[in-house]
Design a protein around this motif. Sequence first.
Motif, PDB file in Angstrom:
ATOM      1  N   ARG A   1      51.406  38.483  31.264  1.00  0.00           N
ATOM      2  CA  ARG A   1      51.619  39.302  30.097  1.00  0.00           C
ATOM      3  C   ARG A   1      51.737  38.077  28.640  1.00  0.00           C
ATOM      4  O   ARG A   1      51.364  37.355  27.584  1.00  0.00           O
ATOM      5  CB  ARG A   1      52.721  39.910  29.082  1.00  0.00           C
ATOM      6  N   ALA A   2      52.353  36.384  29.196  1.00  0.00           N
ATOM      7  CA  ALA A   2      52.313  35.429  27.952  1.00  0.00           C
ATOM      8  C   ALA A   2      51.610  34.802  27.879  1.00  0.00           C
ATOM      9  O   ALA A   2      50.471  33.979  27.091  1.00  0.00           O
ATOM     10  CB  ALA A   2      53.118  33.950  28.695  1.00  0.00           C
ATOM     11  N   ARG A   3      49.876  34.907  29.320  1.00  0.00           N
ATOM     12  CA  ARG A   3      48.660  34.336  29.611  1.00  0.00           C
ATOM     13  C   ARG A   3      47.513  35.240  28.533  1.00  0.00           C
ATOM     14  O   ARG A   3      46.959  34.832  27.673  1.00  0.00           O
ATOM     15  CB  ARG A   3      48.000  34.264  31.009  1.00  0.00           C
ATOM     16  N   CYS A   4      48.441  36.157  28.554  1.00  0.00           N
ATOM     17  CA  CYS A   4      47.026  37.830  27.283  1.00  0.00           C
ATOM     18  C   CYS A   4      47.690  36.829  25.972  1.00  0.00           C
ATOM     19  O   CYS A   4      47.267  36.601  24.930  1.00  0.00           O
ATOM     20  CB  CYS A   4      47.549  38.798  27.595  1.00  0.00           C
TER      21      CYS A   4
ATOM     22  N   ALA B   1      43.038  27.311  33.654  1.00  0.00           N
ATOM     23  CA  ALA B   1      44.274  25.784  34.890  1.00  0.00           C
ATOM     24  C   ALA B   1      44.309  25.968  35.963  1.00  0.00           C
ATOM     25  O   ALA B   1      44.466  24.421  36.187  1.00  0.00           O
ATOM     26  CB  ALA B   1      45.246  25.947  34.118  1.00  0.00           C
ATOM     27  N   GLY B   2      43.741  26.951  37.185  1.00  0.00           N
ATOM     28  CA  GLY B   2      43.582  26.654  38.020  1.00  0.00           C
ATOM     29  C   GLY B   2      45.721  27.226  39.284  1.00  0.00           C
ATOM     30  O   GLY B   2      45.490  27.166  39.640  1.00  0.00           O
ATOM     31  N   THR B   3      46.322  27.606  37.808  1.00  0.00           N
ATOM     32  CA  THR B   3      47.695  28.128  37.937  1.00  0.00           C
ATOM     33  C   THR B   3      47.283  29.985  38.982  1.00  0.00           C
ATOM     34  O   THR B   3      46.902  30.701  37.878  1.00  0.00           O
ATOM     35  CB  THR B   3      48.755  28.632  37.025  1.00  0.00           C
ATOM     36  N   VAL B   4      48.326  29.480  39.560  1.00  0.00           N
ATOM     37  CA  VAL B   4      48.048  31.107  40.394  1.00  0.00           C
ATOM     38  C   VAL B   4      49.854  31.737  40.409  1.00  0.00           C
ATOM     39  O   VAL B   4      50.952  30.947  40.769  1.00  0.00           O
ATOM     40  CB  VAL B   4      47.713  30.943  42.190  1.00  0.00           C
ATOM     41  N   VAL B   5      49.436  33.183  40.434  1.00  0.00           N
ATOM     42  CA  VAL B   5      50.434  33.526  39.858  1.00  0.00           C
ATOM     43  C   VAL B   5      50.390  34.774  41.266  1.00  0.00           C
ATOM     44  O   VAL B   5      49.170  35.061  40.786  1.00  0.00           O
ATOM     45  CB  VAL B   5      51.419  33.882  38.786  1.00  0.00           C
TER      46      VAL B   5
ATOM     47  N   GLU C   1      35.406  31.403  41.048  1.00  0.00           N
ATOM     48  CA  GLU C   1      33.576  31.374  40.797  1.00  0.00           C
ATOM     49  C   GLU C   1      33.137  32.500  40.279  1.00  0.00           C
ATOM     50  O   GLU C   1      32.925  32.462  38.652  1.00  0.00           O
ATOM     51  CB  GLU C   1      33.321  32.257  42.042  1.00  0.00           C
ATOM     52  N   VAL C   2      34.259  33.850  39.821  1.00  0.00           N
ATOM     53  CA  VAL C   2      34.433  34.749  38.970  1.00  0.00           C
ATOM     54  C   VAL C   2      34.896  34.658  37.911  1.00  0.00           C
ATOM     55  O   VAL C   2      34.651  34.965  36.646  1.00  0.00           O
ATOM     56  CB  VAL C   2      34.965  35.411  39.116  1.00  0.00           C
ATOM     57  N   LEU C   3      35.666  33.908  37.590  1.00  0.00           N
ATOM     58  CA  LEU C   3      36.263  33.212  36.135  1.00  0.00           C
ATOM     59  C   LEU C   3      34.940  31.854  35.167  1.00  0.00           C
ATOM     60  O   LEU C   3      35.082  32.045  33.819  1.00  0.00           O
ATOM     61  CB  LEU C   3      37.105  31.796  36.206  1.00  0.00           C
ATOM     62  N   ALA C   4      34.689  31.196  36.044  1.00  0.00           N
ATOM     63  CA  ALA C   4      33.122  30.266  35.832  1.00  0.00           C
ATOM     64  C   ALA C   4      31.734  31.397  35.513  1.00  0.00           C
ATOM     65  O   ALA C   4      30.949  30.830  35.239  1.00  0.00           O
ATOM     66  CB  ALA C   4      32.626  29.773  36.847  1.00  0.00           C
ATOM     67  N   GLY C   5      32.061  32.678  35.754  1.00  0.00           N
ATOM     68  CA  GLY C   5      30.717  33.358  34.483  1.00  0.00           C
ATOM     69  C   GLY C   5      29.627  34.066  35.764  1.00  0.00           C
ATOM     70  O   GLY C   5      28.751  34.849  36.321  1.00  0.00           O
ATOM     71  N   ALA C   6      30.653  34.245  37.239  1.00  0.00           N
ATOM     72  CA  ALA C   6      30.018  34.437  38.484  1.00  0.00           C
ATOM     73  C   ALA C   6      29.760  36.488  38.316  1.00  0.00           C
ATOM     74  O   ALA C   6      29.116  37.253  39.415  1.00  0.00           O
ATOM     75  CB  ALA C   6      30.505  34.173  39.662  1.00  0.00           C
ATOM     76  N   GLY C   7      30.865  37.168  37.744  1.00  0.00           N
ATOM     77  CA  GLY C   7      30.759  38.418  37.776  1.00  0.00           C
ATOM     78  C   GLY C   7      31.889  38.843  38.702  1.00  0.00           C
ATOM     79  O   GLY C   7      32.405  38.837  39.208  1.00  0.00           O
ATOM     80  N   PRO C   8      32.371  40.310  38.979  1.00  0.00           N
ATOM     81  CA  PRO C   8      32.946  41.319  39.222  1.00  0.00           C
ATOM     82  C   PRO C   8      32.795  40.865  40.228  1.00  0.00           C
ATOM     83  O   PRO C   8      31.112  41.629  41.022  1.00  0.00           O
ATOM     84  CB  PRO C   8      33.753  42.966  38.537  1.00  0.00           C
TER      85      PRO C   8
END
Length: 372
Positions: free
Chosen positions: A9-12, A43-47, A65-72
């Motif tokens: 929720r914080a990130r959204c 930022a590369g943080t994992v939860v 990769e998905v964040l970079a635009g590779a698609g779901p």
Amino acid sequence: MRDILPDLRARCADGVPLALATVVAVHGSAPRDPGAVMAVDAAGTVVGSVSGGCVEGDLYEVAREVLAGAGPRVVTYGISDDEAFGVGLTCGGTIEVLVRAYISPAELADLGALLDLIADDRPVAEATVLSGAAETGARLVVRPSDAGPATGTLGSEGLDAAVTDDARGLLAQGHTAIQWYGAHGQRRMQEVAVFIRTYAPPPRMLVFGAIDHAAATARIGSFLGYRVTVCDARPAFATRERFPTADEVVRAWPHTYLESTEVDARTVICVLTHDPKFDVPLLLAALRTPAAYIGVMGSRRTHHDRLDRLREAGADEAALARLASPVGLDLGARTPEETAVSIAAEVIQHHWGGTGRPLGELTGSIHHGETS
């Protein structure tokens, strides 16, 4: 999802792009059930976690990769040997994981709205296309029919209608599943796979009797994810100070409160009063509910005396067979905290159909309901 809800929720709210890796299917033995989530932000943080460490390293790269635009994508991890997948589960099972990114303000707002509903304990289901004749990652958010129409789309009006109907049925049961449809929602076709994840409010645990054992039971009930209510008729005992972890503390005659509150097929009832003037009317009321578990504290002598009193009050043998009494598994418990662990163990055993025996003495699958 609930275990990392504040982080998501914080990130959204801050508009931070993120990718969610969600377990959508489990075959055989696996550490986490469908619905388990790991998130990777820009930022590369994992939860979060989907396997307890077995596949998170590889999933991190997929999420980037998905964040970079590779698609779901739907990725599969299985038994870790030379003939199986590059990264595997040491427990020998197979999991399928959907990795989807939320990047734009609109996507993050949609995800945030879903997370707000979950945080408010409002029943909601999220349907996501996994594969087939529809766009992978397409989402539909479904609430009960009296809470408004579904939002989003899976690509066609017919598919949206069919999935909305099924999602509401699964939501009422508290189940999560993969369902198959035709491209336009046709039944008995397997053109589109849709993962329907339901978020029902937490099940209730009703603890009667404001004693030390109740305080320990309330703590472990909260730890297990129950919404815990402690009820006792004695004002000096039923206080917030004595039960700080309970969601609510009620001062009322136990049977009166039970008859006026909501009890469903997921509710756990723990009767720890072992006083006939409380127990008998309370248990008569409890046996009229669909509660999943009714545990009653007391010695064997107390239990037999209690059964006689309940029979005299009209309870039949089928109803009495529902009582778990004396409450808990035989762990040799002595302290209130150990007794609470014993009660929790029996609740878990009752829910999943476990034997209560040491796993080292058994063979086959560790997780009940799965094939080895």
